[in-house]
Design an enzyme around this catalytic site. Structure first.
Site, mmCIF file in Angstrom:
data_model
loop_
_atom_site.group_PDB
_atom_site.id
_atom_site.type_symbol
_atom_site.label_atom_id
_atom_site.label_comp_id
_atom_site.label_asym_id
_atom_site.label_seq_id
_atom_site.Cartn_x
_atom_site.Cartn_y
_atom_site.Cartn_z
ATOM 1 N N SER A 1 1.255 -1.272 -0.100
ATOM 2 C CA SER A 1 0.227 0.035 0.190
ATOM 3 C C SER A 1 1.222 1.771 0.233
ATOM 4 C CB SER A 1 -0.606 -0.376 1.565
ATOM 5 O OG SER A 1 -2.812 0.865 0.858
ATOM 6 N N HIS B 1 -2.598 -0.659 -4.939
ATOM 7 C CA HIS B 1 -4.244 -1.071 -5.323
ATOM 8 C C HIS B 1 -4.030 0.680 -5.320
ATOM 9 C CE1 HIS B 1 -4.429 0.060 -0.907
ATOM 10 N NE2 HIS B 1 -3.678 -0.443 -0.018
#
Length: 135
Positions: free
Chosen positions: A24, A49
């Site tokens: 992330s 993502h």
């Protein structure tokens, strides 16, 4: 992203290294190092993502929150595109191709996608020269 820009603004070299996992925001930090100083260990894994979030409140508040999340998402992908020296939309397309699920990358794939410069466990050596005088 603004904090990363603060660190880079000092004009020095920013070295980044992933020894195991960068997931992330960790992947964004990893890609943010100075060109030539972004390292990943051979067995490390990196996950990128799209922005995730949750909205509460009145309907219009939720709609405004979603619009803002979309703006942040575009900023995030644009930042990664720039850090990896890829064309605009590269990382958004990579996530879309993966049906917007988390995209997991090996060390070699990180090189291929431009997130890091070298698969290597760096050794940092410091050389300090002290000078003083008594007057």
């Amino acid at each position: 992203i603004s904090k990363i820009e603060d660190f880079k603004a000092h004009g020095g070299i920013v070295m980044t290294y992933c020894g195991s996992k960068a997931m992330s925001c960790g992947s964004v930090l990893l890609a943010s190092g100075s060109k030539g100083y972004r390292f990943v260990s051979p067995r490390a894994h990196v996950m990128i993502h799209e922005v995730s979030g949750i909205e509460f409140g009145k309907l219009n508040d939720q709609k405004n929150g979603i619009k803002h999340t979309e703006v942040l998402n575009q900023e995030l992908f644009a930042y990664l595109d720039n850090a990896a020296e890829k064309e605009s939309g590269y990382f958004e397309a990579l996530c879309t191709k993966n049906k917007n699920a988390d995209v997991f990358l090996t060390a070699k794939q990180c090189i291929e996608h431009g997130l890091v410069d070298e698969i290597k466990i760096p050794v940092l050596k410091s050389h300090i020269k002290v000078e003083y005088s008594i007057e």
